[in-house]
Motif scaffolding. Structure first.
Motif, PDB file in Angstrom:
ATOM      1  N   MET A   1       0.829  -1.192   0.000  1.00 53.50           N
ATOM      2  CA  MET A   1       0.000   0.000   0.000  1.00 53.50           C
ATOM      3  C   MET A   1       0.869   1.250   0.000  1.00 53.50           C
ATOM      4  SD  MET A   1      -1.226   0.371   4.018  1.00 53.50           S
ATOM      5  CE  MET A   1      -2.131   1.875   3.683  1.00 53.50           C
ATOM      6  N   THR A   2       0.319   2.341  -0.452  1.00 53.19           N
ATOM      7  CA  THR A   2       0.968   3.639  -0.345  1.00 53.19           C
ATOM      8  C   THR A   2       0.011   4.555   0.412  1.00 53.19           C
ATOM      9  OG1 THR A   2       2.163   3.334  -2.428  1.00 53.19           O
ATOM     10  CG2 THR A   2       1.989   5.571  -1.568  1.00 53.19           C
ATOM     11  N   LEU A   3       0.476   5.035   1.570  1.00 53.40           N
ATOM     12  CA  LEU A   3      -0.357   5.829   2.469  1.00 53.40           C
ATOM     13  C   LEU A   3       0.010   7.297   2.382  1.00 53.40           C
ATOM     14  CD1 LEU A   3      -2.375   5.969   4.944  1.00 53.40           C
ATOM     15  CD2 LEU A   3      -0.327   5.757   6.380  1.00 53.40           C
ATOM     16  N   LEU A   4      -0.991   8.146   2.265  1.00 49.53           N
ATOM     17  CA  LEU A   4      -0.804   9.588   2.373  1.00 49.53           C
ATOM     18  C   LEU A   4      -1.272  10.016   3.755  1.00 49.53           C
ATOM     19  CD1 LEU A   4      -0.189  12.410   1.174  1.00 49.53           C
ATOM     20  CD2 LEU A   4      -2.564  12.458   0.349  1.00 49.53           C
ATOM     21  N   LEU A   5      -0.350  10.573   4.543  1.00 44.35           N
ATOM     22  CA  LEU A   5      -0.677  11.077   5.864  1.00 44.35           C
ATOM     23  C   LEU A   5      -0.798  12.595   5.773  1.00 44.35           C
ATOM     24  CD1 LEU A   5      -1.052  10.836   8.947  1.00 44.35           C
ATOM     25  CD2 LEU A   5       1.456  10.894   9.162  1.00 44.35           C
ATOM     26  N   LEU A   6      -2.020  13.098   5.910  1.00 38.40           N
ATOM     27  CA  LEU A   6      -2.244  14.544   5.933  1.00 38.40           C
ATOM     28  C   LEU A   6      -1.967  15.005   7.351  1.00 38.40           C
ATOM     29  CD1 LEU A   6      -5.545  14.708   3.832  1.00 38.40           C
ATOM     30  CD2 LEU A   6      -3.193  14.998   3.044  1.00 38.40           C
ATOM     31  N   ALA A   7      -0.904  15.791   7.532  1.00 41.15           N
ATOM     32  CA  ALA A   7      -0.379  16.065   8.863  1.00 41.15           C
ATOM     33  C   ALA A   7      -0.608  17.517   9.269  1.00 41.15           C
ATOM     34  CB  ALA A   7       1.107  15.717   8.915  1.00 41.15           C
ATOM     35  N   GLY A   8       0.097  17.904  10.355  1.00 44.29           N
ATOM     36  CA  GLY A   8      -0.001  19.271  10.847  1.00 44.29           C
ATOM     37  C   GLY A   8      -0.425  19.360  12.294  1.00 44.29           C
ATOM     38  N   THR A   9      -0.566  18.233  12.975  1.00 50.38           N
ATOM     39  CA  THR A   9      -0.965  18.223  14.385  1.00 50.38           C
ATOM     40  C   THR A   9      -0.001  17.354  15.189  1.00 50.38           C
ATOM     41  OG1 THR A   9      -2.389  16.279  14.091  1.00 50.38           O
ATOM     42  CG2 THR A   9      -3.407  18.445  13.769  1.00 50.38           C
ATOM     43  N   GLY A  10      -0.097  17.477  16.514  1.00 49.52           N
ATOM     44  CA  GLY A  10       0.708  16.616  17.377  1.00 49.52           C
ATOM     45  C   GLY A  10       0.369  15.156  17.189  1.00 49.52           C
ATOM     46  N   LEU A  11      -0.910  14.855  16.968  1.00 52.13           N
ATOM     47  CA  LEU A  11      -1.309  13.473  16.708  1.00 52.13           C
ATOM     48  C   LEU A  11      -0.671  12.962  15.431  1.00 52.13           C
ATOM     49  CD1 LEU A  11      -2.977  10.958  17.300  1.00 52.13           C
ATOM     50  CD2 LEU A  11      -4.946  12.082  16.221  1.00 52.13           C
ATOM     51  N   ALA A  12      -0.618  13.795  14.403  1.00 50.00           N
ATOM     52  CA  ALA A  12       0.027  13.395  13.148  1.00 50.00           C
ATOM     53  C   ALA A  12       1.510  13.096  13.363  1.00 50.00           C
ATOM     54  CB  ALA A  12      -0.145  14.492  12.101  1.00 50.00           C
ATOM     55  N   GLN A  13       2.185  13.896  14.190  1.00 47.06           N
ATOM     56  CA  GLN A  13       3.592  13.649  14.486  1.00 47.06           C
ATOM     57  C   GLN A  13       3.784  12.305  15.176  1.00 47.06           C
ATOM     58  OE1 GLN A  13       4.890  17.077  16.719  1.00 47.06           O
ATOM     59  NE2 GLN A  13       5.405  18.215  14.871  1.00 47.06           N
ATOM     60  N   GLU A  14       2.885  12.011  16.116  1.00 46.97           N
ATOM     61  CA  GLU A  14       2.982  10.724  16.814  1.00 46.97           C
ATOM     62  C   GLU A  14       2.761   9.562  15.846  1.00 46.97           C
ATOM     63  OE1 GLU A  14       0.877   8.246  20.490  1.00 46.97           O
ATOM     64  OE2 GLU A  14       0.296  10.334  20.100  1.00 46.97           O
ATOM     65  N   ILE A  15       1.783   9.706  14.966  1.00 45.23           N
ATOM     66  CA  ILE A  15       1.526   8.664  13.971  1.00 45.23           C
ATOM     67  C   ILE A  15       2.727   8.499  13.049  1.00 45.23           C
ATOM     68  CG2 ILE A  15       0.101   8.050  11.981  1.00 45.23           C
ATOM     69  CD1 ILE A  15      -2.231   9.506  13.424  1.00 45.23           C
ATOM     70  N   ALA A  16       3.316   9.619  12.604  1.00 46.06           N
ATOM     71  CA  ALA A  16       4.478   9.565  11.714  1.00 46.06           C
ATOM     72  C   ALA A  16       5.647   8.853  12.377  1.00 46.06           C
ATOM     73  CB  ALA A  16       4.880  10.973  11.286  1.00 46.06           C
ATOM     74  N   ARG A  17       5.903   9.155  13.658  1.00 47.16           N
ATOM     75  CA  ARG A  17       6.999   8.491  14.367  1.00 47.16           C
ATOM     76  C   ARG A  17       6.799   6.981  14.411  1.00 47.16           C
ATOM     77  NH1 ARG A  17       6.562  12.933  17.996  1.00 47.16           N
ATOM     78  NH2 ARG A  17       5.255  11.691  19.400  1.00 47.16           N
ATOM     79  N   ARG A  18       5.559   6.574  14.623  1.00 41.57           N
ATOM     80  CA  ARG A  18       5.289   5.150  14.771  1.00 41.57           C
ATOM     81  C   ARG A  18       5.199   4.426  13.432  1.00 41.57           C
ATOM     82  NH1 ARG A  18       0.934   4.525  19.598  1.00 41.57           N
ATOM     83  NH2 ARG A  18       1.307   2.326  19.059  1.00 41.57           N
ATOM     84  N   LEU A  19       4.981   5.168  12.356  1.00 41.58           N
ATOM     85  CA  LEU A  19       4.996   4.566  11.029  1.00 41.58           C
ATOM     86  C   LEU A  19       6.407   4.436  10.472  1.00 41.58           C
ATOM     87  CD1 LEU A  19       1.959   6.349   9.310  1.00 41.58           C
ATOM     88  CD2 LEU A  19       2.145   3.908   9.825  1.00 41.58           C
TER      89      LEU A  19
END
Length: 243
Positions: A1-19
């Protein structure tokens, strides 16, 4: 799969770190609202808008995106509505990741409003008002010209304050409850205006307001798109794993 993470929040940062480091192709996208974006992890990152509906469709197709995880700000309603709609049209899996909204606690003096302009219906003339709402919607407080306005932002302002009765205050989070209490007391704040973004780190200003007995104009979140919603990084990762 190819995932697009629309970011800009602290939650997005946490998700990015764990991905980061997982066997998943991920592209992180930032709208570019801050001049020094900070996205955790070593994931590929793009900055800037997509150029409207057509540009977003073209990007999804050119990058062969198969899933979109939307962890933008809860008040980025137009971005989320557009993303959910276009993903549905294209048959691309979509999920919205948002922290739960704050809930009033005993001792809170909240006045719930739906738009920034409604704050003036509650705030008395002559009040000192602390705007924790950011630059983009600052012009909507034009009807508070009889008050003293203070707008906090992370980065030095790139323009003058739009009203003669206000000023910018630069501050870098996180702020402790004690720091917020000291600041509000030193400024003589009567009212706090805040968007219901949710999250633990930025809730310290609400605790400080409660302990000081300050009134709060709480801006309600906009309506959610008709799509799956998760409220933390663990649930977001579970959704990704199921795609």
């Amino acid at each position: 799969m190819t995932l697009l993470l629309l970011a800009g929040t602290g939650l997005a940062q946490e998700i990015a770190r764990r991905l980061d480091g997982r066997n998943i192709d991920v592209i992180v996208s930032l709208a570019g609202g801050t001049r020094t974006p900070d996205v955790a992890g070593g994931l590929p990152c793009r900055v800037g808008g997509f150029g409207g509906d057509a540009g977003f469709r073209a990007f999804l197709a050119s990058q062969a995106i198969t899933a979109v995880l939307d962890a933008t700000h809860p008040f980025a309603a137009r971005i989320s509505a557009r993303s959910a709609r276009i993903c549905a049209e294209a048959g691309i899996a979509y999920c919205l990741a948002q922290r739960p909204p704050w809930q009033a606690r005993p001792g809170d003096r909240w006045h719930l409003i739906d738009r920034e302009e409604e704050a003036a219906h509650h705030i008395a003339p002559g009040s000192t008002v602390f705007l924790a709402t950011g630059r983009p919607t600052l012009d909507r407080f034009a009807n508070l010209r009889s008050c003293h306005l203070i707008c906090r932002q992370i980065e030095p302002p790139d323009r003058e304050f739009p009203f003669e009765n206000g000023r910018f205050l630069v501050g870098t989070p996180p702020f402790s409850v004690a720091q917020e209490q000291d600041l509000f007391a030193a400024l003589g704040v009567d009212w706090l205006v805040v968007k219901n973004a949710g999250g633990r780190a930025s809730a310290t200003k609400l605790t400080a307001a409660r302990e000081l007995g300050l009134r709060v104009a709480m801006i309600n979140r906009p309506a959610l798109p008709d799509a799956p919603v998760v409220h933390d990084a663990e649930a977001a990762l579970d959704w990704v794993a199921g795609q």
